[in-house]
Design a protein around this motif. Structure first.
Motif, mmCIF file in Angstrom:
data_model
loop_
_atom_site.group_PDB
_atom_site.id
_atom_site.type_symbol
_atom_site.label_atom_id
_atom_site.label_comp_id
_atom_site.label_asym_id
_atom_site.label_seq_id
_atom_site.Cartn_x
_atom_site.Cartn_y
_atom_site.Cartn_z
ATOM 1 N N LYS A 253 0.772 -1.111 -0.083
ATOM 2 C CA LYS A 253 -0.010 -0.082 -0.147
ATOM 3 C C LYS A 253 0.967 1.223 0.022
ATOM 4 N N PRO A 254 0.506 2.284 -0.718
ATOM 5 C CA PRO A 254 1.365 3.419 -0.809
ATOM 6 C C PRO A 254 0.996 4.269 0.452
ATOM 7 N N ILE A 255 1.942 5.100 0.896
ATOM 8 C CA ILE A 255 1.749 5.917 2.286
ATOM 9 C C ILE A 255 1.759 7.325 1.816
ATOM 10 N N HIS A 256 0.680 8.147 2.337
ATOM 11 C CA HIS A 256 0.707 9.583 2.009
ATOM 12 C C HIS A 256 0.961 10.383 3.439
ATOM 13 N N ILE A 257 1.595 11.382 3.683
ATOM 14 C CA ILE A 257 1.619 12.160 4.884
ATOM 15 C C ILE A 257 1.216 13.494 4.619
ATOM 16 N N GLY A 258 0.512 14.223 5.343
ATOM 17 C CA GLY A 258 0.178 15.586 4.884
ATOM 18 C C GLY A 258 0.818 16.481 6.060
ATOM 19 N N ARG A 259 0.488 17.851 5.879
ATOM 20 C CA ARG A 259 1.104 18.673 6.697
ATOM 21 C C ARG A 259 2.640 18.701 6.776
ATOM 22 N N VAL A 260 3.313 18.568 5.707
ATOM 23 C CA VAL A 260 4.754 18.553 5.293
ATOM 24 C C VAL A 260 5.083 19.916 4.995
ATOM 25 N N ASN A 261 5.680 20.928 6.136
ATOM 26 C CA ASN A 261 5.808 21.973 5.883
ATOM 27 C C ASN A 261 7.343 22.506 6.520
ATOM 28 N N ARG B 279 9.938 17.466 8.951
ATOM 29 C CA ARG B 279 8.783 16.455 8.556
ATOM 30 C C ARG B 279 8.782 15.827 7.214
ATOM 31 N N LEU B 280 9.330 16.673 6.281
ATOM 32 C CA LEU B 280 9.919 15.940 5.096
ATOM 33 C C LEU B 280 10.614 14.666 5.468
ATOM 34 N N GLY B 281 11.810 14.708 6.392
ATOM 35 C CA GLY B 281 12.535 13.718 6.555
ATOM 36 C C GLY B 281 11.981 12.544 7.216
ATOM 37 N N ILE B 282 10.707 12.961 8.036
ATOM 38 C CA ILE B 282 10.048 11.697 8.525
ATOM 39 C C ILE B 282 9.360 11.204 7.435
ATOM 40 N N ALA B 283 8.671 12.034 6.364
ATOM 41 C CA ALA B 283 8.091 11.249 5.138
ATOM 42 C C ALA B 283 9.044 10.268 4.583
#
Length: 112
Positions: free
Chosen positions: A52-60, A64-68
């Motif tokens: 399953k693909p994973i999406h993360i929101g509120r990457v500002n 947070r981009l590193g966590i994604a």
């Protein structure tokens, strides 16, 4: 009554499951919150195993981009470019470039 003896708990019946975050009902799971990160990482791993693909929101932010990236997210969104796109787009592109060239200790080396 849930049919369980008073001294037992559901957690002991499902010891292979990660603990649920103690939060208000309906609160979204957020890897930004330190208490949610182990569960979010576990769920991301499970999604990968299921294809399953994973999406993360509120990457500002770069963090947070590193966590994604760490979770292996296929997509991310945020409002970072909405405020000051002329200034923030070069910064965002730099962050993405850093992720493509930054080796980690736990994942195989990436090819550009």
């Amino acid at each position: 009554m849930n049919g369980l003896p008073p001294h037992s708990s559901r957690a002991s019946l499902h010891s292979d499951r990660p603990p649920r975050p103690q939060s208000a009902p309906g609160r979204a799971l957020s890897p930004q919150r330190l208490e949610d990160r182990p569960l979010a990482e576990h769920l991301a791993s499970q999604a990968h195993q299921l294809g399953k693909p994973i999406h993360i929101g509120r990457v500002n932010s770069r963090r947070r981009l590193g966590i994604a990236d760490w979770f292996g997210c296929a997509s991310a969104d945020g409002t970072y470019l909405t405020y000051g796109p002329d200034q923030n787009l070069p910064r965002l592109l730099r962050w993405l470039g850093d992720l493509d060239h930054q080796p980690t200790l736990l994942t195989p080396e990436r090819t550009p």
